[in-house]
Each structure stands twice: as C-alpha cells, then as structure tokens.
Design a protein around this motif. Structure first.
Motif, short mmCIF file in Angstrom:
data_model
loop_
_atom_site.label_atom_id
_atom_site.label_comp_id
_atom_site.label_asym_id
_atom_site.label_seq_id
_atom_site.Cartn_x
_atom_site.Cartn_y
_atom_site.Cartn_z
N SER A 52 0.82 -1.21 0.00
CA SER A 52 0.00 0.00 0.00
C SER A 52 0.85 1.26 0.00
CB SER A 52 -0.94 0.00 1.21
OG SER A 52 -0.22 0.01 2.42
N ARG A 53 2.02 1.22 0.61
CA ARG A 53 2.88 2.41 0.63
C ARG A 53 3.36 2.76 -0.77
NH1 ARG A 53 7.17 0.44 4.95
NH2 ARG A 53 6.78 -1.43 3.71
N MET A 54 3.64 1.76 -1.58
CA MET A 54 4.11 2.02 -2.94
C MET A 54 2.99 2.58 -3.82
SD MET A 54 6.32 -1.45 -3.26
CE MET A 54 7.35 -1.92 -1.87
N TYR A 55 1.81 2.00 -3.70
CA TYR A 55 0.67 2.55 -4.44
C TYR A 55 0.43 4.00 -4.03
CZ TYR A 55 -0.77 -2.15 -6.00
OH TYR A 55 -0.83 -3.40 -6.59
N THR A 56 0.48 4.25 -2.72
CA THR A 56 0.22 5.61 -2.22
C THR A 56 1.31 6.56 -2.68
OG1 THR A 56 -0.96 4.70 -0.30
CG2 THR A 56 -0.22 6.99 -0.15
N SER A 57 2.54 6.09 -2.80
CA SER A 57 3.61 6.94 -3.32
C SER A 57 3.33 7.38 -4.75
CB SER A 57 4.95 6.19 -3.26
OG SER A 57 5.37 6.00 -1.93
N VAL A 58 2.75 6.48 -5.55
CA VAL A 58 2.40 6.85 -6.93
C VAL A 58 1.25 7.86 -6.91
CG1 VAL A 58 1.58 5.99 -9.15
CG2 VAL A 58 3.23 4.66 -7.83
N ILE A 59 0.28 7.68 -6.03
CA ILE A 59 -0.79 8.66 -5.89
C ILE A 59 -0.21 10.03 -5.54
CG2 ILE A 59 -2.74 9.36 -4.44
CD1 ILE A 59 -3.45 6.36 -4.24
N ASN A 60 0.75 10.05 -4.63
CA ASN A 60 1.37 11.31 -4.25
C ASN A 60 2.13 11.93 -5.43
OD1 ASN A 60 0.43 11.30 -1.60
ND2 ASN A 60 2.18 10.12 -0.85
N ALA A 61 2.73 11.08 -6.26
CA ALA A 61 3.43 11.59 -7.43
C ALA A 61 2.46 12.31 -8.36
CB ALA A 61 4.12 10.43 -8.17
N TRP A 62 1.31 11.71 -8.58
CA TRP A 62 0.29 12.39 -9.40
C TRP A 62 -0.17 13.68 -8.72
CZ3 TRP A 62 -0.18 11.81 -14.25
CH2 TRP A 62 0.04 10.57 -14.86
N GLY A 63 -0.34 13.62 -7.41
CA GLY A 63 -0.81 14.80 -6.69
C GLY A 63 0.12 15.99 -6.79
#
Length: 223
Positions: A52-63
């Motif tokens: 989940s941390r890696m997925y969330t890191s990608v979300i943050n990249a988009w953000g």
C-alpha cells in the motif's frame, strides 16, 4: 533501475520521480509500479511485491504534478489497489493515508471550472468510499484535506460554505474536530466559522470552546 532491484529500490525511485517536478515524473512512477507487479505476478519475484505504501507513493506523485487529470489518475490507482486486495493481496489494502492522498491530489488541481468541478466530485467520492468501507475511519487529517480542497477548488462562496457545512457536520458527529480542522474551516468558510461556539463578536475559536463530543475521538496519527 538496474541489477536486481527489490521493493526498497523501486520505492526509492518512485519517490524520486514523484518529487522531481518533471512532467513525466508521475507516469514514470506508475510505470515502475507496473514493472513491480509484473515481476511479482509473472516472474514470482517476492522481493518486488508492491504494498500500500508504494501505491500511495504513486498517488502522491500524481498529486504533486501539474497534470490536469491528476484527480482521476489518483482515483485509478485506488481502484487498482481495491482490485488487488479483493483478489486476496492483503498488502495492497488501502488505508486512510491512501484516501487522504487522493483528496490532496484533487485539491491541487489547476484548470478551468470543469476540471475543478470534476476534482470536487472525485474528492467527495473518495470520502464516501472511505466512509462506506472497512479500510479505516476518517480522521482529522482527511477532514482538513477535504476542507482545503473546497477552498482551492470552489470559487462560489455560498457553494463552498454549503459543502464545508456538510463535511464539518460529519466531522463533528465522528468526534474528529481538532485545531487543524478548526483553522482550516476558518480559512475556507469564515461565515461558517463565525457561527461556532465562542466566535461571538468575531473572536477566535479555540478547541476548548467546542463541545466534547465534537472532538472525543481525536487521536494522533504518524505520517
């Protein structure tokens, strides 16, 4: 990424792309996530299993990006996480931080009225998804982020007040009002803030002025 990278290596590069401010940064971060999934699912490389941390890191990249569709791209990552989790991948389970990251991405959207309106829709959908799921309980961080998103996306004061009132009421019912939520409400909707207990005569409202049941479930969360 060269050699035989593992999850730590991939996560470091994903975060680097996310922080790079390069236009291609979030796409590159998501490509790395795709590569990790492929190595795990097709090659059986347990060291590359996304969590989940890696997925969330990608979300943050988009953000952090300037992409006009960043809100939708962040939501699409959540959809992938849920699909993986529903297929039995417990490590892909979204959490409150994941949902907060999506709302933050929505709130940073730039563009015309249509783009901002769509981001508001996705932010509200994200909060509703969390509230109706077993992925965690909304906390002050996510309520503050949602109010902040309204402040950045909704130019009409009356509409902003209406949305803020609905969210703040739910925050009160959940007992999740803390000083950061209170301060954000004052910035986003001063008219609503002026109706709070203790605000008579334009006074600043302190958390101690509020009913205990509005704040009874506040806990600190490391981020």
């Amino acid at each position: 990424v060269t050699g035989r990278p593992n999850a730590i290596t991939y996560t470091s590069v994903i975060n680097a792309w996310g922080n790079s401010r390069e236009a291609e940064g979030p796409s590159r971060a998501e490509e790395l996530l795709d590569r990790m999934q492929k190595r795990y699912h097709e090659d059986g490389d347990l060291a590359c299993k996304p969590d989940s941390r890696m997925y969330t890191s990608v979300i943050n990249a988009w953000g952090r990006s300037l992409a006009p569709d960043k809100a939708q791209r962040a939501w699409d990552i959540l959809t992938r996480m849920k699909e993986r989790y529903e297929d039995g991948d417990i490590d892909a389970r979204p959490n409150v931080i994941t949902f907060t990251s999506i709302i933050n991405a929505c709130g940073r959207t730039k563009g015309n009225h249509t783009a901002r309106k769509e981001s508001v829709r996705i932010a509200l959908k994200t909060m509703a998804e969390l509230q109706n799921s077993n992925f965690g309980r909304p906390d002050p961080f996510i309520y503050r982020s949602l109010l902040d998103a309204f402040g950045n996306l909704v130019s009409d004061k009356e509409e902003r007040r209406r949305l803020s009132a609905v969210v703040f009421e739910r925050c009160c019912r959940d007992g999740m009002v803390d000083s950061s939520v209170l301060e954000m409400l004052g910035r986003v909707s001063p008219a609503l803030y002026d109706q709070l207990p203790g605000a008579e005569g334009g006074k600043r409202v302190y958390i101690e002025d509020l009913p205990d049941k509005w704040k009874c479930n506040v806990r600190q969360r490391g981020r």
